[in-house]
Design an enzyme around this catalytic site. Structure first.
Site, PDB file in Angstrom:
ATOM      1  CG  ASN A 154       5.833 -33.943  -9.569  1.00 37.74           C
ATOM      2  OD1 ASN A 154       6.623 -33.924 -10.082  1.00 37.74           O
ATOM      3  ND2 ASN A 154       5.771 -34.384  -8.391  1.00 37.74           N
TER       4      ASN A 154
ATOM      5  CG  ASP B  42       5.883 -39.012  -3.696  1.00 35.49           C
ATOM      6  OD1 ASP B  42       7.224 -39.066  -3.630  1.00 35.49           O
ATOM      7  OD2 ASP B  42       5.111 -39.205  -4.480  1.00 35.49           O
TER       8      ASP B  42
ATOM      9  NE  ARG C  41       2.376 -38.151  -1.597  1.00 36.51           N
ATOM     10  CZ  ARG C  41       2.967 -37.134  -1.182  1.00 36.51           C
ATOM     11  NH1 ARG C  41       3.080 -36.041  -1.926  1.00 36.51           N
ATOM     12  NH2 ARG C  41       3.337 -37.123   0.181  1.00 36.51           N
TER      13      ARG C  41
ATOM     14  NE  ARG D 114      -0.501 -33.142  -7.180  1.00 36.92           N
ATOM     15  CZ  ARG D 114       0.681 -33.949  -6.579  1.00 36.92           C
ATOM     16  NH1 ARG D 114       0.676 -34.119  -5.285  1.00 36.92           N
ATOM     17  NH2 ARG D 114       1.807 -34.085  -7.448  1.00 36.92           N
TER      18      ARG D 114
ATOM     19  CG  HIS E 120       1.953 -29.187  -3.098  1.00 30.31           C
ATOM     20  ND1 HIS E 120       2.663 -30.475  -2.700  1.00 30.31           N
ATOM     21  CD2 HIS E 120       0.479 -29.760  -2.994  1.00 30.31           C
ATOM     22  CE1 HIS E 120       1.843 -31.463  -2.741  1.00 30.31           C
ATOM     23  NE2 HIS E 120       0.491 -31.153  -3.080  1.00 30.31           N
TER      24      HIS E 120
ATOM     25  CG  ASP F 157       4.918 -26.463   0.297  1.00 30.11           C
ATOM     26  OD1 ASP F 157       4.891 -27.073  -1.023  1.00 30.11           O
ATOM     27  OD2 ASP F 157       5.188 -27.196   1.147  1.00 30.11           O
TER      28      ASP F 157
ATOM     29  CB  CYS G 115       8.535 -31.026   0.194  1.00 31.87           C
ATOM     30  SG  CYS G 115       8.088 -29.914  -0.967  1.00 31.87           S
TER      31      CYS G 115
END
Length: 272
Positions: A20, A63, A88, A143, A171, A173, A267
């Site tokens: 990112n 992550d 991930r 994503r 994202h 959020d 997050c």
């Protein structure tokens, strides 16, 4: 009853790859001691308002600390994430194991046109529940695939999708925060014009808190909301005052080391 959250200690946290825009200039630049202190401060702050359960961190999964992306929980059902990036994807088995060991039912997502290729979905990072309406807001564009909406209708029959267009806010959020009084705090340029209109259609003008770029870049929308408390990395004095006028208390808990990886306070937390 106190809310329950899942967190993962940052033992192996770092910026070790680039998936990112936040990571691009921060490879290898995390202050690990500072990150651990910030995570502990967040843990201690949240513990005053909620019960925290812990997931054991794993080496080579930096992550994994961002547990919000593990999946989505509804009562005793867990929808596991299917990460977009290979970096991930090894996290998935550890999240699945934790929820299985706690007795949750796992509801896997798969594209009905191709059951061998599940759609990408990054959990509570892109799926936020508006409790007063039992309405799920889902972000897509970076994503999470928009097809996910059709795959979760049994658990979430009411779902609105919003298209994200700014890669810094990859994202939902990171740029959209639902408040318990029926308001929304969000950064309009993160959304497509059509999605911005959808937000306006669903929230009266007095219930829309449009934040500026300065606050947005500090992930102000990435707040953990517990009753009328907003636990967040940053908020300007003007925004703190505006929130207070609506009955909300901003509790600033800096996590700027985690911003280097593109993550804020929320997050680091998954609602159980």
């Amino acid at each position: 009853m106190k809310p329950r959250f899942l967190m993962c200690p940052p033992d192996y946290f770092g910026v070790e790859y680039n998936i990112n825009p936040w990571m691009t200039d921060n490879l290898g630049r995390v202050d690990h001691a500072h990150a651990k202190n910030q995570w502990r401060n967040l843990f201690d702050t949240l513990s005053k308002h909620a019960k925290i359960e812990l997931l054991e961190p794993q080496p080579r999964l930096p992550d994994m600390v961002f547990t919000a992306n593990a999946g989505l929980v509804k009562e005793n059902t867990f929808i596991p994430s299917r990460f977009q990036y290979p970096e991930r994807q090894p996290e998935e088995i550890h999240f699945r194991h934790w929820f299985s060991s706690k007795g949750y039912d796992l509801a896997d997502l798969a594209d009905p046109e191709n059951l061998s290729e599940p759609v990408s979905f990054e959990g509570e990072g892109d799926a936020l529940l508006q409790h007063n309406k039992n309405l799920l807001w889902m972000g897509y564009g970076f994503r999470t695939n928009p097809q996910t909406r059709d795959l979760i209708t049994d658990l979430f029959p009411q779902c609105i999708t919003l298209q994200l267009v700014d890669p810094r806010f990859y994202h939902l959020d990171t740029c959209f925060c639902l408040l318990p009084g029926g308001q929304v705090m969000y950064y309009p340029p993160a959304f497509s014009q059509e999605s911005h209109q959808i937000i306006e259609d669903n929230f009266a003008i007095e219930d829309r808190l449009e934040i500026d770029e300065e606050n947005a870049l500090y992930f102000t929308c990435n707040a953990v909301v517990i009753e009328n408390n907003l636990i967040l990395n940053h908020a300007s004095p003007a925004l703190i005052s505006q929130l207070a006028s609506l009955g909300y208390k901003a509790i600033l808990t800096p996590v700027d080391e985690f911003l280097k990886a593109g993550g804020g306070t929320k997050c680091l937390v998954l609602c159980l």
